[in-house]
Design a protein around this motif. Structure first.
Motif, short mmCIF file in Angstrom:
data_model
loop_
_atom_site.label_atom_id
_atom_site.label_comp_id
_atom_site.label_asym_id
_atom_site.label_seq_id
_atom_site.Cartn_x
_atom_site.Cartn_y
_atom_site.Cartn_z
N VAL A 79 0.80 -1.23 0.00
CA VAL A 79 0.00 0.00 0.00
C VAL A 79 0.83 1.28 0.00
CG1 VAL A 79 -2.03 -1.09 1.02
CG2 VAL A 79 -0.29 -0.07 2.52
N LEU A 80 2.15 1.15 0.06
CA LEU A 80 2.99 2.34 0.04
C LEU A 80 3.36 2.68 -1.40
CD1 LEU A 80 5.24 1.83 3.19
CD2 LEU A 80 3.01 2.95 2.97
N VAL A 81 2.34 3.13 -2.13
CA VAL A 81 2.46 3.48 -3.54
C VAL A 81 1.70 4.78 -3.80
CG1 VAL A 81 2.76 1.08 -4.31
CG2 VAL A 81 0.46 2.05 -4.14
N ALA A 82 2.07 5.44 -4.91
CA ALA A 82 1.49 6.75 -5.23
C ALA A 82 -0.03 6.72 -5.29
CB ALA A 82 2.07 7.26 -6.55
N ALA A 83 -0.62 5.66 -5.82
CA ALA A 83 -2.09 5.59 -5.93
C ALA A 83 -2.75 5.65 -4.55
CB ALA A 83 -2.51 4.33 -6.66
N GLN A 84 -2.14 5.04 -3.55
CA GLN A 84 -2.69 5.09 -2.19
C GLN A 84 -2.46 6.48 -1.58
OE1 GLN A 84 -4.86 2.51 -1.97
NE2 GLN A 84 -4.26 2.26 0.15
N PHE A 85 -1.26 7.05 -1.81
CA PHE A 85 -0.97 8.37 -1.26
C PHE A 85 -1.97 9.40 -1.79
CE2 PHE A 85 3.76 7.00 -1.31
CZ PHE A 85 3.58 6.23 -0.17
N ALA A 86 -2.37 9.25 -3.05
CA ALA A 86 -3.30 10.20 -3.67
C ALA A 86 -4.68 10.17 -3.01
CB ALA A 86 -3.43 9.90 -5.16
N LYS A 87 -4.99 9.13 -2.28
CA LYS A 87 -6.29 9.02 -1.60
C LYS A 87 -6.35 9.83 -0.31
CE LYS A 87 -7.18 4.40 -3.42
NZ LYS A 87 -7.34 2.98 -3.06
N TRP A 120 3.38 12.25 10.46
CA TRP A 120 3.64 10.81 10.33
C TRP A 120 4.43 10.61 9.05
CZ3 TRP A 120 -1.69 8.00 11.21
CH2 TRP A 120 -2.10 8.18 12.53
N GLU A 121 5.39 9.66 9.07
CA GLU A 121 6.22 9.45 7.90
C GLU A 121 6.37 7.97 7.58
OE1 GLU A 121 9.67 12.11 6.58
OE2 GLU A 121 10.64 10.56 7.79
N TRP A 122 6.36 7.68 6.28
CA TRP A 122 6.55 6.32 5.76
C TRP A 122 7.70 6.37 4.76
CZ3 TRP A 122 1.94 8.51 6.75
CH2 TRP A 122 1.01 7.80 7.49
N ARG A 123 8.42 5.28 4.65
CA ARG A 123 9.46 5.13 3.63
C ARG A 123 8.90 4.25 2.53
NH1 ARG A 123 15.48 2.64 4.53
NH2 ARG A 123 16.54 4.23 3.32
N TYR A 124 9.22 4.56 1.29
CA TYR A 124 8.71 3.77 0.17
C TYR A 124 9.65 3.89 -1.02
CZ TYR A 124 7.11 8.05 -2.15
OH TYR A 124 7.06 9.27 -2.78
N CYS A 125 9.40 3.13 -2.07
CA CYS A 125 10.15 3.23 -3.32
C CYS A 125 9.29 4.03 -4.29
CB CYS A 125 10.42 1.84 -3.89
SG CYS A 125 11.56 0.90 -2.88
N ASP A 126 9.84 5.15 -4.78
CA ASP A 126 9.05 5.99 -5.67
C ASP A 126 8.99 5.41 -7.08
OD1 ASP A 126 11.43 6.73 -6.97
OD2 ASP A 126 11.51 8.71 -6.04
N ASP A 127 8.33 6.11 -7.98
CA ASP A 127 8.14 5.63 -9.34
C ASP A 127 9.44 5.54 -10.13
OD1 ASP A 127 5.43 5.33 -8.95
OD2 ASP A 127 4.93 7.31 -9.77
N TRP A 128 10.52 6.16 -9.64
CA TRP A 128 11.82 6.09 -10.29
C TRP A 128 12.72 5.09 -9.59
CZ3 TRP A 128 8.93 10.39 -9.54
CH2 TRP A 128 8.48 11.02 -10.70
#
Length: 170
Positions: A79-87, A120-128
């Motif tokens: 769930v740590l992806v841009a589509a979830q963040f956009a929600k 609050w902060e999460w670490r994730y892998c971005d689209d690049w």
């Protein structure tokens, strides 16, 4: 010890996808026997459950495992992806954010008194495919979302040890 357990959980979750274990053939009880208790869990309106398995204190993924009303696993998603963040929208409650992203990294939760703001902060892998951080800023009094912010660790000046792109390989 926690890091080893987190690595084991990630391997087992990946193994569920590649071992021929079809959705519905693994139960939540079997999953918990393999991975341990989730960091969070909640009931869904259809009678199923969602279990959150973060990849450790600084991992790049949080896996949501969903079950149906009979207790069989039907989906597993990072769930740590841009589509979830956009929600994430202004005025959302903390509980709503947790149901979208799972728990934040505990030692990166910060309160800024001068702004009366909780971050609050999460670490994730971005689209690049680079290590990045996603922040949700809450009003300190109402505990409702004020705004969000995402940036690569390199742009934030957090890439102290060189290029870690290999850590994000998919």
């Amino acid at each position: 010890m926690r890091a080893a357990a987190t690595l084991l959980a990630a391997v087992l979750l990946a193994g569920c996808a590649g071992s021929g274990a079809l959705p519905g053939s693994l139960t939540v009880t079997e999953l918990e026997q393999r991975l341990g208790a989730p960091a969070m869990r909640w009931s869904e309106t259809d009678g199923g459950e969602t279990l959150a398995y973060p990849e450790g204190p600084q991992g790049y993924r949080t896996w949501f495992v969903r079950s149906d009303a009979s207790g069989h696993v039907v989906a597993r998603d990072n769930v740590l992806v841009a589509a979830q963040f956009a929600k994430i929208q202004p005025q959302m409650r903390e509980e709503d954010v947790l149901r979208l992203l799972g728990p934040p990294v505990p030692h990166w939760v910060t309160y800024f008194k001068a702004r009366d703001e909780l971050v609050w902060e999460w670490r994730y892998c971005d689209d690049w495919n680079e290590p990045a951080r996603f922040d949700v800023m809450f009003d300190g009094r109402t505990r409702r979302v004020r705004s969000t912010y995402a940036a690569s660790e390199d742009l934030r000046g957090l890439n102290w040890f060189g290029n870690f792109r290999g850590w994000c390989s998919r």
